[in-house]
Design a protein around this motif. Structure first.
Motif, mmCIF file in Angstrom:
data_model
loop_
_atom_site.group_PDB
_atom_site.id
_atom_site.type_symbol
_atom_site.label_atom_id
_atom_site.label_comp_id
_atom_site.label_asym_id
_atom_site.label_seq_id
_atom_site.Cartn_x
_atom_site.Cartn_y
_atom_site.Cartn_z
ATOM 1 N N ARG A 61 0.834 -1.213 0.000
ATOM 2 C CA ARG A 61 0.000 0.000 0.000
ATOM 3 C C ARG A 61 0.864 1.256 0.000
ATOM 4 O O ARG A 61 0.544 2.244 -0.670
ATOM 5 N N LEU A 62 1.963 1.231 0.737
ATOM 6 C CA LEU A 62 2.848 2.398 0.767
ATOM 7 C C LEU A 62 3.561 2.589 -0.567
ATOM 8 O O LEU A 62 3.798 3.732 -0.984
ATOM 9 N N ILE A 63 3.888 1.510 -1.235
ATOM 10 C CA ILE A 63 4.498 1.619 -2.567
ATOM 11 C C ILE A 63 3.530 2.319 -3.518
ATOM 12 O O ILE A 63 3.935 3.181 -4.316
ATOM 13 N N ILE A 64 2.265 1.984 -3.417
ATOM 14 C CA ILE A 64 1.255 2.657 -4.244
ATOM 15 C C ILE A 64 1.259 4.154 -3.943
ATOM 16 O O ILE A 64 1.222 4.991 -4.852
ATOM 17 N N TRP A 65 1.345 4.516 -2.668
ATOM 18 C CA TRP A 65 1.364 5.928 -2.293
ATOM 19 C C TRP A 65 2.611 6.638 -2.820
ATOM 20 O O TRP A 65 2.546 7.820 -3.168
ATOM 21 N N THR A 66 3.731 5.946 -2.921
ATOM 22 C CA THR A 66 4.917 6.604 -3.479
ATOM 23 C C THR A 66 4.707 6.937 -4.951
ATOM 24 O O THR A 66 5.216 7.937 -5.445
ATOM 25 N N GLU A 67 3.957 6.090 -5.647
ATOM 26 C CA GLU A 67 3.637 6.370 -7.060
ATOM 27 C C GLU A 67 2.638 7.514 -7.165
ATOM 28 O O GLU A 67 2.785 8.397 -8.012
ATOM 29 N N VAL A 68 1.617 7.504 -6.322
ATOM 30 C CA VAL A 68 0.629 8.579 -6.323
ATOM 31 C C VAL A 68 1.297 9.904 -6.010
ATOM 32 O O VAL A 68 1.006 10.931 -6.643
ATOM 33 N N ARG A 69 2.220 9.906 -5.064
ATOM 34 C CA ARG A 69 2.906 11.129 -4.628
ATOM 35 C C ARG A 69 3.559 11.862 -5.796
ATOM 36 O O ARG A 69 3.581 13.088 -5.834
ATOM 37 N N LYS A 70 4.064 11.132 -6.753
ATOM 38 C CA LYS A 70 4.747 11.735 -7.905
ATOM 39 C C LYS A 70 3.808 12.627 -8.724
ATOM 40 O O LYS A 70 4.275 13.479 -9.471
ATOM 41 N N HIS A 71 2.509 12.443 -8.572
ATOM 42 C CA HIS A 71 1.539 13.185 -9.370
ATOM 43 C C HIS A 71 0.817 14.276 -8.578
ATOM 44 O O HIS A 71 -0.063 14.943 -9.119
#
Length: 178
Positions: A166-176
């Motif tokens: 779930r945190l890995i997903i948030w790192t991807e979302v953060r980029k946007h």
């Protein structure tokens, strides 16, 4: 007699105080003096010339002052969470994880996920057109970006599992996020 320049000077130089003295002083403080204590304690925690156990005490003092800072607006609550997450991640990264929940990567991951109350897919969808959003929504997206700033460093300390995923997903979302 004081002049205007004197009013801008701090009354006390807290950076010269001992840890014991500053811990005792903190228990009697309220308001924005706690921010000065938080910063001084954090800077001591970052020092490489003090033993680990002393640096951890300084870090605990910084976390304590941060928790007690005034403010119940979304911005101040998120700022306190961001400060907490950043310092804890720095300690884990530089001094190593510990069984104390403040220095436990899995505890920090769980608290981070609890602070991220929106669905990452929804946040990603909304952020695609963030320039067209009302200021309040842009601010909310910005707060999410701030609350996830520590994740890249934290992920290395987490075992594989659903929380890490779930945190890995948030790192991807953060980029946007704005």
């Amino acid at each position: 007699m004081s002049n205007d320049a004197d009013r801008d000077q701090p009354i006390r130089d807290l950076s010269t105080w001992t840890l014991d003295r500053l811990e005792a002083f903190t228990t009697t403080q309220q308001g924005h003096e706690l921010e000065r204590i938080r910063v001084v304690a954090q800077s001591h925690a970052y020092r490489s010339d003090e033993p680990r156990h002393v640096r951890l005490r300084w870090a605990k003092l910084s976390l304590n002052a941060n928790t007690r800072l005034p403010g119940d607006t979304p911005w101040s609550q998120d700022r306190k969470a961001r400060q907490n997450f950043a310092l804890r991640t720095w300690i884990i990264d530089h001094l190593g994880p510990d069984t104390d929940s403040d220095w436990d990567p899995e505890a920090l991951a769980a608290e981070t996920l609890a602070a991220l109350t929106l669905d990452p897919g929804q946040v990603m969808a909304v952020s695609a057109s963030w320039r067209d959003l009302p200021t309040e929504q842009i601010g909310e997206l910005r707060r999410y970006k701030n609350k996830t700033a520590h994740l890249d460093r934290l992920l290395d300390f987490l075992p594989p599992g659903p929380g890490k995923d779930r945190l890995i997903i948030w790192t991807e979302v953060r980029k946007h996020l704005p």
